[in-house]
Design an enzyme around this catalytic site. Structure first.
Site, short mmCIF file in Angstrom:
data_model
loop_
_atom_site.label_atom_id
_atom_site.label_comp_id
_atom_site.label_asym_id
_atom_site.label_seq_id
_atom_site.Cartn_x
_atom_site.Cartn_y
_atom_site.Cartn_z
N LYS A 286 0.82 -1.22 0.00
CA LYS A 286 0.00 0.00 0.00
C LYS A 286 0.85 1.26 0.00
CE LYS A 286 0.00 -1.22 4.69
NZ LYS A 286 -0.55 -2.12 5.66
N GLU B 177 2.23 -2.83 16.24
CA GLU B 177 3.64 -3.09 16.00
C GLU B 177 4.48 -2.44 17.09
OE1 GLU B 177 5.00 -3.15 12.21
OE2 GLU B 177 3.06 -3.60 11.32
N LYS C 5 -4.09 3.88 2.37
CA LYS C 5 -5.24 3.11 1.87
C LYS C 5 -6.32 4.03 1.31
CE LYS C 5 -4.21 -0.56 5.17
NZ LYS C 5 -4.42 -1.02 6.55
P1 NDP Z 1 7.29 -8.71 6.99
O1 NDP Z 1 8.18 -7.68 7.55
O2 NDP Z 1 6.75 -9.76 7.89
O3 NDP Z 1 8.05 -9.46 5.79
C1 NDP Z 1 8.84 -8.77 4.87
C2 NDP Z 1 9.62 -9.76 4.05
O4 NDP Z 1 10.40 -9.05 3.10
C3 NDP Z 1 10.61 -10.60 4.86
O5 NDP Z 1 10.58 -11.93 4.44
C4 NDP Z 1 11.97 -9.97 4.53
O6 NDP Z 1 13.04 -10.91 4.54
C5 NDP Z 1 11.74 -9.51 3.12
N1 NDP Z 1 12.62 -8.43 2.71
C6 NDP Z 1 12.78 -7.22 3.31
N2 NDP Z 1 13.70 -6.49 2.64
C7 NDP Z 1 14.12 -7.24 1.60
C8 NDP Z 1 15.06 -7.07 0.56
N3 NDP Z 1 15.74 -5.92 0.44
N4 NDP Z 1 15.26 -8.07 -0.32
C9 NDP Z 1 14.56 -9.23 -0.22
N5 NDP Z 1 13.65 -9.46 0.74
C10 NDP Z 1 13.44 -8.48 1.65
O7 NDP Z 1 6.11 -7.92 6.25
P2 NDP Z 1 4.59 -8.38 6.05
O8 NDP Z 1 4.55 -9.75 5.52
O9 NDP Z 1 3.82 -8.06 7.27
O10 NDP Z 1 4.09 -7.32 4.95
C11 NDP Z 1 4.46 -7.46 3.60
C12 NDP Z 1 3.65 -6.47 2.75
O11 NDP Z 1 2.27 -6.75 2.90
C13 NDP Z 1 3.83 -5.00 3.13
O12 NDP Z 1 3.75 -4.21 1.96
C14 NDP Z 1 2.63 -4.72 4.02
O13 NDP Z 1 2.25 -3.37 4.02
C15 NDP Z 1 1.58 -5.57 3.32
N6 NDP Z 1 0.47 -5.95 4.15
C16 NDP Z 1 0.68 -6.61 5.33
C17 NDP Z 1 -0.36 -6.97 6.13
C18 NDP Z 1 -0.15 -7.70 7.41
O14 NDP Z 1 -1.15 -7.96 8.11
N7 NDP Z 1 1.08 -8.06 7.77
C19 NDP Z 1 -1.76 -6.65 5.74
C20 NDP Z 1 -1.89 -6.01 4.44
C21 NDP Z 1 -0.80 -5.67 3.70
P3 NDP Z 1 13.51 -11.64 5.91
O15 NDP Z 1 12.36 -12.53 6.27
O16 NDP Z 1 14.71 -12.39 5.52
O17 NDP Z 1 13.73 -10.54 6.89
N1 HSE Z 2 -1.09 -2.16 10.48
C1 HSE Z 2 -2.19 -2.41 9.62
C2 HSE Z 2 -3.48 -2.45 10.46
C3 HSE Z 2 -1.96 -3.72 8.89
O1 HSE Z 2 -3.43 -2.38 11.69
O2 HSE Z 2 -4.54 -2.51 9.88
C4 HSE Z 2 -2.84 -3.92 7.71
O3 HSE Z 2 -2.56 -3.04 6.67
#
Ligand code: NDP
Ligand code: HSE
Length: 434
Positions: free
Chosen positions: A107, A192, A207
Site C-alpha cells: 500500500k 507493531e 489506503k
Molecule cells: P514482513 O516484515 O513480515 O516481511 C517482509 C519480508 O520481506 C521478509 O521476508 C523480509 O526478509 C523480506 N525483505 C525485506 N527487505 C528485503 C530485501 N531488500 N530483499 C529481499 N527481501 C526483503 O512484512 P509483512 O509480511 O507483514 O508485509 C508485507 C507487505 O504486505 C507490506 O507491503 C505490508 O504493508 C503488506 N500488508 C501486510 C499486512 C499484514 O497484516 N502483515 C496486511 C496487508 C498488507 P527476511 O524474512 O529475511 O527478513
Molecule cells: N497495520 C495495519 C493495520 C496492517 O493495523 O490494519 C494492515 O494493513
C-alpha cells in the site's frame, strides 16, 4: 511462458509471504483445477535466507537477489510482499515493463507512486493486481475496479486500520485511555513495536489514497490526503461520545462533489470522528475493517472482514495470483488503470464537516453569549450545547451543524484567544448524521 504451468517468483517471505507459500502448497490441486494449469513457485527473495520460516519450504528456493529473480526468463508472475518504496518499486517496474504480471500488497508504494507502476504495466502490457493492499482479506478493490464501473461512486467511508480500531473499540468498551488501550493492543500482537504509522493515520491515509483513486478514476496520492492521527482521543472524549449516543472511530473518507467554485472535485481525509451508534461502521469492533461505499445507482454497500494478518492477507494475494494466471493462460488482461477523470483535489478547508468542541470556561453571565458570538462570526451554526458546572468553572460541549472545515478551524482558533475560555479540552469531527 510455458503453456503447461504458470511460474511464480515470491519477493518477501515474512508474515504474509509464509502464508502465501503455505496456501499455494495446501491448495495446489484446487488452484490447478481453477486455473487450468499448475502454479510453480520458482524462487523466493528474502534478506536472511537462513532464517526459520515456520513452514516447510525447499531451502533451494531462497535467494537474496530479488532483482535477479525478477529478471529470470522462467518467471511469469511476480508476487511482492516485502513493503516499502525502494527497492520494491525498481523490482516491480522491471517486472511490469518486461510483461510479467505483478501481484503486490504494498500500500505504501501504491499510495506514494502508484503512477509509476501503472505506467510500467501499460508499457509492458502486463497485469497489476493489489487487492491485499487495502483492507486485507476483504474483496473491495475488485468491486471498485470492476463491478462498480457502470456506476458513479460518490463517497467511500472506511475503517481501514485494524490496530487503531482495536484501540478505539477497547476504549469504548472499557473506558480505558489511549495509552492503556495501546499497551493492550501491543500485548495481544495487534500493534507493531513502533505503532506510529497506525496511530498517526499514515497507514489509513495510504489506503484512502488507493480507494479514492479507484472510486473516482483519478490519481490520488498519500500527499493529497488530509491526515490527523488518533493519539489525542481521550477517555473523556469517548465518554462524551457515549453520552451523545455515538462512538469514536478513525475514519477514512473519500468524497466526490463540487468545490467552492462549483467544480467537480475529490476530497480525501483521515481523522478520528464521532459517529452515531446506529451507523453501520459503529458496530465494527476489535481489529476488523469495514468500508461503506455509496454509489448513485447501487445505493449503499458495506464491505466487512479482516483487514490484516498473514492468512487473511494471503487470501487476497492468492485471489490475485489466480486472476493473473488465468489471464496469462487465456491471453487476456486485467482492467488497466482508470484515471481519465483527472478530478482536482479539494483542500480540507472546503470539506463540510461538523465539530464536537469541549471547552472549559469561566461560569459567569454573558460567557455563553460571547462563545456563541464567535461561532456566528464564522458562519458556523450551533446544533446543541450542554453545560456542566464546577464552582466558578463550567464545561461547555458544543456540537455544530455542517460548515466548511476552514470556518470551524477559525472558530476554534478565536475561542482559544478568549480570556473566558480556560482551555479547549477537545475538538472532534462528527460524521454520519448524529
Ligand atoms: P514482513 O516484515 O513480515 O516481511 C517482509 C519480508 O520481506 C521478509 O521476508 C523480509 O526478509 C523480506 N525483505 C525485506 N527487505 C528485503 C530485501 N531488500 N530483499 C529481499 N527481501 C526483503 O512484512 P509483512 O509480511 O507483514 O508485509 C508485507 C507487505 O504486505 C507490506 O507491503 C505490508 O504493508 C503488506 N500488508 C501486510 C499486512 C499484514 O497484516 N502483515 C496486511 C496487508 C498488507 P527476511 O524474512 O529475511 O527478513
Ligand atoms: N497495520 C495495519 C493495520 C496492517 O493495523 O490494519 C494492515 O494493513
Amino acid at each position: 511462458m510455458s503453456s503447461d504451468k504458470v511460474r511464480l517468483a515470491l519477493l518477501g517471505c515474512g508474515t504474509v509471504g509464509t502464508e502465501v507459500v503455505r496456501l499455494l502448497h495446501e491448495q495446489s490441486a484446487d488452484l490447478t483445477a481453477r486455473i487450468g494449469a499448475p502454479l510453480e513457485l520458482v524462487g523466493i527473495a528474502v534478506r536472511r535466507p537462513g532464517r526459520q520460516r515456520g513452514s516447510d519450504i525447499d531451502p533451494a528456493l531462497f535467494t537474496t537477489d530479488a532483482l535477479g529473480l525478477v529478471k529470470r526468463d522462467d518467471v511469469d508472475v511476480v508476487i511482492e510482499v516485502v513493503g516499502g518504496i525502494e527497492p520494491a518499486r525498481s523490482w516491480l517496474t522491471e517486472a511490469l515493463r518486461a510483461g510479467k504480471s505483478v501481484v503486490t500488497a504494498n500500500k505504501a508504494l501504491l499510495a506514494e507512486d502508484g503512477a509509476t507502476l501503472h505506467d510500467a504495466a501499460a508499457e509492458g502490457g502486463a497485469d497489476l493486481y493489489y487487492e491485499a493492499a487495502v483492507a486485507g482479506a476483504i474483496p473491495l478493490l475488485r468491486p471498485l475496479r470492476e463491478s462498480l464501473h457502470g456506476d458513479r461512486v460518490t463517497r467511500v467511508t472506511g475503517i481501514v486500520n485494524g490496530t487503531t480500531n482495536f484501540i478505539l473499540s477497547s476504549m469504548d468498551a472499557t473506558g480505558a485511555g489511549f495509552g492503556e488501550a495501546l499497551d493492550e493492543a501491543t500485548e495481544l500482537g495487534y500493534a507493531e513495536a513502533d505503532p506510529t504509522a497506525d496511530v498517526e493515520g499514515f497507514d489509513a491515509a495510504a489506503k484512502a489514497a488507493i480507494l479514492a483513486s479507484l472510486a473516482f478514476h483519478t490519481r490520488v496520492t498519500a500527499a493529497d490526503v488530509f491526515r490527523e492521527g488518533m493519539t489525542g482521543v481521550t477517555a473523556a472524549d469517548m465518554a462524551s461520545a457515549k453520552e451523545m449516543g455515538c462512538t469514536i472511530k478513525l475514519l477514512c473518507i473519500a468524497q466526490r462533489g463540487p468545490d467552492s467554485a462549483g467544480t467537480d472535485s475529490v476530497s480525501v481525509r483521515v481523522h478520528p470522528a464521532m459517529i452515531p451508534r446506529s451507523h453501520p461502521l459503529a458496530g465494527v469492533g476489535d481489529a476488523f475493517n469495514a468500508v461503506f461505499v455509496e454509489a448513485e445507482a447501487a445505493g449503499q454497500l458495506m464491505f466487512y472482514g479482516r483487514g490484516a494478518g498473514g492468512t487473511p492477507t494471503a487470501s487476497a494475494v492468492l485471489g490475485d495470483i489466480v486472476a493473473a494466471a488465468r489471464n496469462r493462460l487465456s491471453g487476456t488482461r486485467a482492467p488497466s488503470e482508470s484515471s481519465y477523470a483527472h478530478l482536482p483535489i479539494r483542500p480540507i478547508g472546503e470539506s463540510v464537516t461538523r465539530y464536537h468542541i469541549s471547552l472549559d470556561v469561566a461560569d459567569r453571565q454573558g460567557v455563553l453569549a460571547t462563545v456563541a458570538g464567535v461561532f456566528a462570526q464564522h458562519e458556523v451554526s450551533i446544533a446543541t450545547v450542554r453545560q456542566s458546572g464546577r464552582e466558578d468553572d463550567a464545561t461547555l460541549v458544543i456540537v455544530t451543524h455542517g460548515a466548511p472545515d476552514a470556518n470551524l478551524a477559525a472558530t476554534v482558533e478565536d475561542l482559544r484567544a478568549l480570556d473566558i475560555v480556560r482551555s479547549i479540552a477537545s475538538v472532534l469531527r462528527v460524521e454520519g448524521g448524529a
